[in-house]
Scaffold this motif. Structure first.
Motif, short mmCIF file in Angstrom:
data_model
loop_
_atom_site.label_atom_id
_atom_site.label_comp_id
_atom_site.label_asym_id
_atom_site.label_seq_id
_atom_site.Cartn_x
_atom_site.Cartn_y
_atom_site.Cartn_z
N LEU A 63 35.18 -53.42 45.41
CA LEU A 63 33.96 -54.23 45.23
C LEU A 63 33.76 -54.92 43.85
N ALA A 64 34.27 -54.14 42.91
CA ALA A 64 34.12 -54.82 41.40
C ALA A 64 35.01 -55.96 41.51
N LYS A 65 36.15 -56.13 41.91
CA LYS A 65 36.94 -57.00 41.92
C LYS A 65 36.58 -58.43 42.87
N GLU A 66 35.94 -57.85 44.14
CA GLU A 66 35.42 -59.05 45.09
C GLU A 66 34.14 -59.64 44.37
N LEU A 67 33.37 -58.91 43.70
CA LEU A 67 32.15 -59.68 43.05
C LEU A 67 32.47 -59.84 41.54
N GLY A 68 33.58 -59.67 41.10
CA GLY A 68 33.95 -60.18 39.70
C GLY A 68 33.05 -59.25 38.40
N ILE A 69 32.69 -57.96 39.09
CA ILE A 69 31.75 -57.51 38.01
C ILE A 69 32.43 -56.36 37.29
N GLU A 70 31.93 -55.67 36.12
CA GLU A 70 32.58 -54.20 35.71
C GLU A 70 32.44 -53.24 36.67
N TYR A 71 33.32 -52.48 36.54
CA TYR A 71 33.33 -51.11 37.38
C TYR A 71 31.98 -50.18 37.52
N THR A 72 31.34 -49.97 36.38
CA THR A 72 30.38 -49.31 36.17
C THR A 72 29.08 -50.06 37.32
N LEU A 73 29.16 -51.45 37.30
CA LEU A 73 28.02 -52.13 37.78
C LEU A 73 28.32 -51.93 39.35
N ASP A 124 23.13 -42.04 36.23
CA ASP A 124 24.08 -42.76 37.18
C ASP A 124 25.21 -42.77 36.74
N ALA A 125 25.79 -42.98 35.38
CA ALA A 125 27.00 -43.43 34.91
C ALA A 125 26.93 -42.97 33.35
N ILE A 147 22.56 -58.37 35.38
CA ILE A 147 23.09 -57.98 36.72
C ILE A 147 22.22 -56.48 37.17
N ILE A 148 22.05 -55.63 36.25
CA ILE A 148 21.28 -54.59 36.28
C ILE A 148 19.88 -54.96 36.88
N ASN A 149 19.41 -55.97 36.23
CA ASN A 149 18.02 -56.35 36.47
C ASN A 149 17.96 -56.77 37.91
N GLN A 150 18.97 -57.49 38.52
CA GLN A 150 18.88 -57.92 39.95
C GLN A 150 19.09 -56.82 40.79
N LEU A 151 18.99 -55.49 40.63
CA LEU A 151 19.05 -54.33 41.30
C LEU A 151 17.42 -54.19 41.74
N ALA A 152 16.69 -54.74 40.91
CA ALA A 152 15.07 -54.70 40.87
C ALA A 152 14.73 -55.31 42.40
N PRO A 153 13.28 -54.89 42.79
CA PRO A 153 12.50 -54.00 42.33
C PRO A 153 12.89 -52.57 42.08
N PHE A 154 12.64 -51.79 41.37
CA PHE A 154 12.87 -50.43 41.12
C PHE A 154 11.91 -49.67 41.79
N GLY A 155 12.40 -48.20 42.35
CA GLY A 155 11.48 -47.51 42.96
C GLY A 155 12.20 -46.34 43.47
N PRO A 156 11.59 -45.31 44.23
CA PRO A 156 12.47 -44.07 44.74
C PRO A 156 13.60 -44.64 45.67
N GLN A 157 14.72 -44.02 45.59
CA GLN A 157 15.85 -44.16 45.89
C GLN A 157 16.85 -45.54 45.47
N ASN A 158 16.14 -46.31 44.60
CA ASN A 158 16.64 -47.51 44.19
C ASN A 158 16.04 -47.34 42.48
N MET A 159 16.18 -46.23 41.86
CA MET A 159 15.63 -46.20 40.61
C MET A 159 16.41 -46.94 39.67
N LYS A 160 15.84 -47.26 38.37
CA LYS A 160 16.44 -48.14 37.17
C LYS A 160 17.33 -47.09 36.69
N PRO A 161 18.53 -47.66 36.53
CA PRO A 161 19.83 -46.82 36.41
C PRO A 161 19.59 -46.25 34.92
N VAL A 162 20.13 -45.13 35.13
CA VAL A 162 20.06 -44.07 33.72
C VAL A 162 21.39 -44.02 33.29
N PHE A 163 21.82 -44.26 32.12
CA PHE A 163 23.10 -44.14 31.34
C PHE A 163 23.22 -43.05 30.37
#
Length: 567
Positions: A17-27, A453-454, A468-484
Motif C-alpha cells: 500500500l505504501a508503494k502504491e500510494l507513494g507514502i511512508e510505511y508508517t502512514l 498507533d506507531a 497526510i495525517i490530517n487527511q484521515l480526519a474527521p477524527f473520532g471513535p474507531q478513527n482516532m487522531k494517531p498517537v505516536f
C-alpha cells in the motif's frame, strides 16, 4: 497510564500500500489499522463521496415509514416531530421538521421537559398530540423501549414511526414502522448511525420518493455532523462521509442558528473536536438549564437577528451550566473522600439538590479524577434519577442489566446510560452495582490506557507527514487522531512548567545525536518536570498538531504521557 502499542497486522499489505500510494510505511500502517488495505479503499477514504451512502430502503420498515408519511401528507394530517432533549435529539427534530415543512404545512415539534417528563416518549407528549389533533408522531433518538407509551397512543388512534439507534430490548413497540439498524433482523449495512443519522436516512428515503437527489439534502448535513460528534458514535463508514460533508457545511454555509453560535464564539474554522467541545455543549445547555425547545428554535430559525438573540440566551444557559457543573463536581469529590469510597471499584454518589441537567457531565468529571464506572444520582420527583458513565472497555449497560431488579427504568449504551429507581432502593443498588463491577471489571482496565498507533523517530515528522495525517480526519471513535511514541528523547535544557499554577509542561526536545529540536506541550503534566531534567533520557507518547502563534505556523507535539527511559 498503560501504554499499548498496536500490533503490526500485515507488513506485506502495508508495504504494498505504501508503494502504491507513494507514502511512508508508517502512514500506510495507519491506513491498514483502519482496515484500508487497497488503493481503492484509500481513494474512497481520502476522498469521501456522498454517492457511497447506502440506499435508505435497505433499512427495515423504511418503506412502511415513507408510505405512512406520504399518506399523512395526502390526507392533510397533523404530524408531530418528537425527539429527545440532548444534541442528537434536538438536531434530529430540527432536521426532520425543516424538511417536512417544505412539503407539508401541518408540522409541529415536541421536546419533552427533562425534569417534568424525563427521557424519551412521555404520556404527556402523547396527550399533547391527542389534544391538538396529531394523528402521526415521528419519534427521533428515542422510542425503542416505549412499549407502553406506544400502546397508549395506539388506543387514542395516534400512529408512531420510531427512528432510534439505542439497543432494542427483548420486546419492541407496536409502531407503524421502527427504523433502527441495531434490530437483529435489520439488514442495513451500517449499524452505528446516531439518532439524527437514522432521521436523515428517513429524509433521504422521502427525498428519493420525490425524485430528489442526495445533493438536495446537503444543507441538512451540518445537523447530522453535529449529532455524530456530540453522540460519540464511530467515525467510520457512513458516519465518516456524513461528518466530512457536514463539517464542510458548518464551515462554509451553515444554517442560520449554527452561524449565530459560531458568530458568538468568533472562531474561523471548526474541526470535529470544536463541534464536540464548543457547539454541542451550547445546544445541550438549553435542555439542561431551560428547555430543549430553545435548541430546536435556534436550529430551525431563518432570521439571523433572531438567531443571534437565541444564541445569546443559550450562551447564558451554557455559562450557568458551567457554574453548576463545577460546584456539583466539587461536592461529589468531597462526598467520595468523606465516605472513604475512593478505593471502591465504582463511584456512586447522591445528593437530592443536585441539578439533574448536569449530572451526566459531573459523572464524566469524576472519571477524570478516579477512573471508575460512575453514577451520579439526584432527586427527580418522588424517585432518584442517575446518569451513568463508563471507562474504556467496560459495558455499563450490561452492568445495569445485572442490577435491573432494583431499577425502575433504564436505557443507554455501553459507555453511557440513564436510570431511575425508588429512593429506598438506593443503598441496595449501590452495593449491588459495586459488587457487579468488582466481579466483572478486569484489573488492567482500572488503569487508563493509551493506544499507540506507531513508534517513530522524530525525524519522520515533516509538513508532508502531517498533511497526510490530517487527511484521515474527521477524527473520532474507531478513527482516532494517531498517537505516536518516540524513545531516547532529551530536553534541550529549556523545558519548564508553565501556566498560572505551573500545571503544564513546555519542552523543546531532540532525539539521539540529531540536534533538531521539536516543540512539545503537555497539559496537566507539570508534575512530570523532574523526569526531563539534568539531561535525563525519556520516552513520550503524543499527537502531532499545528501551533499558530504571532502569524507563524509550526508543528508541535501534543504530549499524552512521559516515562523514564528504561535501561
Amino acid at each position: 497510564m498503560r501504554w499499548k502499542l498496536k500490533p503490526e497486522t500485515n507488513p506485506e499489505i502495508t508495504s504494498k500500500l505504501a508503494k502504491e500510494l507513494g507514502i511512508e510505511y508508517t502512514l500506510a500502517k495507519l491506513l491498514v489499522q483502519r482496515d484500508i488495505e487497497t488503493f481503492d479503499d484509500a481513494k474512497n477514504f481520502f476522498r469521501p463521496n456522498l454517492i457511497n451512502l447506502h440506499n435508505p430502503y435497505l433499512m427495515k420498515d423504511m418503506d412502511k415509514a415513507v408510505y405512512r408519511i406520504e399518506q399523512a401528507i395526502n390526507n392533510n394530517e397533523n404530524i408531530l416531530v418528537y425527539g429527545d432533549y440532548d444534541v442528537d435529539g434536538t438536531t434530529a427534530v430540527s432536521l426532520m421538521a425543516s424538511y417536512l415543512k417544505k412539503i407539508h404545512p401541518n408540522i409541529a415539534t415536541y421536546i419533552p421537559d427533562r425534569y417534568d417528563e424525563g427521557y424519551g416518549v412521555s404520556y404527556k407528549g402523547i396527550d399533547f398530540a391527542e389534544d391538538n389533533n396529531f394523528s402521526l408522531i415521528i419519534a427521533l433518538d428515542c422510542g425503542i423501549k416505549a412499549i407502553d407509551k406506544v400502546a397508549y397512543a395506539n388506543k387514542k388512534g395516534i400512529d408512531f414511526i420510531i427512528c432510534d439507534h439505542h439497543r432494542p430490548g427483548d420486546k419492541i413497540p407496536e409502531a407503524v414502522a421502527i427504523l433502527n439498524p441495531k434490530q437483529i433482523d435489520c439488514e442495513y449495512p451500517y449499524k452505528e448511525l446516531c439518532g439524527c443519522g437514522v432521521g436523515f436516512k428517513l429524509v433521504q428515503a422521502l427525498a428519493t420518493n420525490r425524485n430528489e437527489t442526495i445533493n438536495d439534502l446537503v444543507e441538512y448535513l451540518d445537523l447530522v455532523a453535529t449529532a455524530i460528534a456530540a453522540d460519540i458514535v464511530p467515525i467510520t463508514g457512513e458516519n465518516r462521509i456524513l461528518a466530512y460533508f457536514g463539517l464542510q457545511v458548518i464551515n462554509e454555509n451553515p444554517r442560520i442558528g449554527i452561524k449565530a453560535m459560531i458568530h458568538q464564539i468568533k472562531k474561523d474554522r471548526l474541526t470535529i473536536t470544536d463541534v464536540v467541545f464548543i457547539l454541542a455543549p451550547r445546544i445541550n445547555a438549553a435542555g439542561r438549564i431551560k428547555h430543549g425547545n430553545y435548541a430546536v428554535e435556534l436550529l430551525t430559525e431563518v432570521d439571523f437577528d433572531t438567531a443571534i438573540k437565541l444564541a445569546s440566551e443559550i450562551e447564558n444557559n451554557n455559562n450557568d451550566r458551567k457554574d453548576l457543573d463545577k460546584n456539583i463536581t466539587a461536592e461529589a469529590l468531597q462526598q467520595i473522600l468523606e465516605n472513604k469510597e475512593h478505593e471502591n471499584y465504582s463511584t456512586v454518589v447522591y445528593q437530592k439538590s443536585w441539578h439533574k441537567g448536569v449530572i451526566g457531565i459531573v459523572a464524566s468529571r469524576l472519571i477524570e479524577t478516579y477512573y471508575k464506572p460512575t453514577l451520579v444520582f439526584t432527586k427527580s420527583g418522588n424517585k432518584l434519577a442517575a446518569s451513568a458513565r463508563s471507562i474504556k472497555g467496560f459495558d455499563i449497560y450490561e452492568a445495569l442489566v445485572k442490577c435491573s431488579e432494583l431499577i425502575e427504568q433504564f436505557g443507554g449504551h455501553k459507555y453511557a446510560a440513564g436510570l431511575t429507581l425508588k429512593e429506598e432502593n438506593y443503598q441496595n443498588f449501590k452495593n449491588k452495582f459495586e459488587e457487579v463491577v468488582k466481579n466483572s471489571l478486569p484489573e488492567e482496565l482500572r488503569t487508563p490506557e493509551i493506544k499507540i498507533d506507531a513508534e517513530i523517530n522524530l525525524s519522520e515528522i515533516t509538513p508532508k507527514f502531517y498533511r497526510i495525517i490530517n487527511q484521515l480526519a474527521p477524527f473520532g471513535p474507531q478513527n482516532m487522531k494517531p498517537v505516536f511514541m518516540s524513545s531516547g528523547l532529551r530536553d534541550n535544557g529549556y523545558g519548564k512548567k508553565v501556566g498560572i499554577d505551573e500545571n503544564h509542561l513546555k519542552l523543546s526536545i531532540f532525539e539521539g545525536t540529531n540536534q533538531t529540536t521539536y516543540n512539545a506541550i503537555g497539559f496537566n503534566m507539570g508534575k512530570k518536570h523532574a523526569l526531563i531534567q539534568q539531561g535525563n533520557s525519556f520516552k513520550a507518547t503524543y499527537c502531532i498538531e499545528e501551533n499558530h502563534w504571532n502569524g507563524y505556523t509550526s508543528l508541535q507535539l501534543l504530549l499524552k504521557d512521559l516515562k523514564k527511559e528504561e535501561n
